[in-house]
Design an enzyme around this catalytic site. Structure first.
Site, PDB file in Angstrom:
ATOM      1  N   PRO A   2       0.872  -1.273   0.098  1.00  0.00           N
ATOM      2  CA  PRO A   2      -0.035   0.009  -0.021  1.00  0.00           C
ATOM      3  C   PRO A   2       0.779   1.257   0.131  1.00  0.00           C
ATOM      4  O   PRO A   2       1.997   1.321   0.851  1.00  0.00           O
ATOM      5  CB  PRO A   2      -0.927  -0.204   1.247  1.00  0.00           C
ATOM      6  CG  PRO A   2      -0.991  -1.580   1.539  1.00  0.00           C
ATOM      7  CD  PRO A   2       0.500  -2.072   1.128  1.00  0.00           C
ATOM      8  N   GLU A   3       0.389   2.138  -0.846  1.00  0.00           N
ATOM      9  CA  GLU A   3       1.275   3.471  -0.918  1.00  0.00           C
ATOM     10  C   GLU A   3       0.303   4.496  -0.885  1.00  0.00           C
ATOM     11  O   GLU A   3      -1.119   4.309  -0.563  1.00  0.00           O
ATOM     12  CB  GLU A   3       1.887   3.539  -2.415  1.00  0.00           C
ATOM     13  CG  GLU A   3       2.858   2.599  -2.620  1.00  0.00           C
ATOM     14  CD  GLU A   3       3.650   2.514  -3.836  1.00  0.00           C
ATOM     15  OE1 GLU A   3       3.685   3.574  -4.397  1.00  0.00           O
ATOM     16  OE2 GLU A   3       4.288   1.362  -4.327  1.00  0.00           O
ATOM     17  N   LYS A  58       1.931   7.321   4.465  1.00  0.00           N
ATOM     18  CA  LYS A  58       1.415   5.851   4.397  1.00  0.00           C
ATOM     19  C   LYS A  58       0.655   5.573   5.829  1.00  0.00           C
ATOM     20  O   LYS A  58       0.362   4.449   6.046  1.00  0.00           O
ATOM     21  CB  LYS A  58       2.533   4.876   3.885  1.00  0.00           C
ATOM     22  CG  LYS A  58       3.326   5.095   2.574  1.00  0.00           C
ATOM     23  CD  LYS A  58       4.207   4.019   2.529  1.00  0.00           C
ATOM     24  CE  LYS A  58       5.008   4.042   0.967  1.00  0.00           C
ATOM     25  NZ  LYS A  58       6.090   3.127   0.849  1.00  0.00           N
ATOM     26  N   ARG A 255      15.153  -2.331  -5.038  1.00  0.00           N
ATOM     27  CA  ARG A 255      13.983  -2.289  -5.436  1.00  0.00           C
ATOM     28  C   ARG A 255      13.750  -2.559  -7.054  1.00  0.00           C
ATOM     29  O   ARG A 255      14.414  -2.254  -7.759  1.00  0.00           O
ATOM     30  CB  ARG A 255      13.039  -1.047  -5.096  1.00  0.00           C
ATOM     31  CG  ARG A 255      13.107  -0.852  -3.679  1.00  0.00           C
ATOM     32  CD  ARG A 255      12.527  -1.968  -2.717  1.00  0.00           C
ATOM     33  NE  ARG A 255      10.977  -2.339  -2.946  1.00  0.00           N
ATOM     34  CZ  ARG A 255      10.013  -1.748  -2.728  1.00  0.00           C
ATOM     35  NH1 ARG A 255      10.262  -0.675  -1.686  1.00  0.00           N
ATOM     36  NH2 ARG A 255       8.956  -2.111  -2.896  1.00  0.00           N
TER      37      ARG A 255
END
Length: 266
Positions: A2-3, A58, A255
């Protein structure tokens, strides 16, 4: 993971509980509670009213108000969703999901914190100082930051651009998918040094960030339609939705990173 757009979606879910009284709190898995035990968490929130939820980066913050024998400083519930967390508003008779860890019960329904991997969780701040301490390391929210501060914070140190944008102490709320989408829209290579960014680069990055977030927040996630880079992340033959060049994938700052070598030259 979730961002910012996802957490905005969770904020809208939590709004369904705003101004409602908590009848009880059921903790099905205390491992998601941080710094507070199950009994204290339940006792503190029972019969309190939840305030309008707000978001920073967030994090989702839900204040409380009004209960018999309540402390003078109302506690605040802070939720972080880690890799797999979310919020669900459910009717009372909805079957409990295997990953429903904490359930807030109201007369009108239930607000459920659901998380498979339990990497982060729920904090209970009894004083404003505790809220400040939890959020102390965060930069300005990506939706709220002004252009001048965006440029200043991004270029104050020499580092690669993608890790800088994902650093929550620089700007809060952007994650891997958001940053890839922004950089693709701005036509800037993710491995560029922040020290090499021109004023035009910074202006374009800021404008594309704001535009992307505005669209993504509207639907509560980063869209995966055909005109979005995100929509092509998992295709076997990944092609740029703008120029049809084969997309490249590598790791930057640990990433997985997707970019177009034509639109985003090194």
């Amino acid at each position: 993971m979730p961002e910012l757009p996802d957490v905005e979606g969770f904020r809208r879910v939590a709004k369904q509980a705003a101004h409602r009284q908590v009848r009880e709190v059921r903790v099905h898995d205390a491992q998601v509670l941080r710094g507070v035990g199950s009994e204290a968490f339940q006792r503190t929130l029972r019969r309190r009213y939840l305030a309008e939820p707000r978001r920073h980066g967030k994090w989702l913050l839900i204040g409380t108000a009004g209960a018999a024998n309540a402390p003078a400083s109302p506690p605040v519930v802070l939720l972080h969703f880690g890799m797999t967390g979310n919020l669900q508003w459910c009717p009372h008779d909805a079957e409990l999901h295997d990953h429903d860890r904490v359930v807030f019960d109201f007369a009108a329904g239930e607000l459920r914190y659901r998380d498979m991997r339990k990497l982060t969780g729920i904090h209970l701040a009894r004083e404003q100082d505790e809220v400040d301490d939890l959020l102390a390391g965060l930069g300005p929210d990506a939706q709220q930051i002004e252009a001048a501060e965006f440029g200043e914070r991004l270029t104050r140190t020499r580092r690669r651009l993608k890790p800088a944008l994902m650093d929550q102490s620089v700007i809060a709320g952007l994650g891997n998918i958001c940053v890839d989408e922004i950089l693709w829209r701005a036509r800037i290579h993710p491995n560029r040094s922040t020290a090499d960014l021109t004023d035009d680069d910074l202006d374009r990055l800021y404008r594309e960030m704001r535009a992307m977030l505005r669209e993504a927040v509207r639907v509560g996630r980063v869209p995966d339609g055909p005109s979005w880079l995100t929509g092509h992340r998992d295709e076997p033959d990944r092609r740029c939705p703008r120029c049809s060049t084969a997309l490249r994938r590598t790791r930057i700052g640990g990433r997985s990173t997707l970019w177009c070598p034509t639109c985003q030259p090194d």
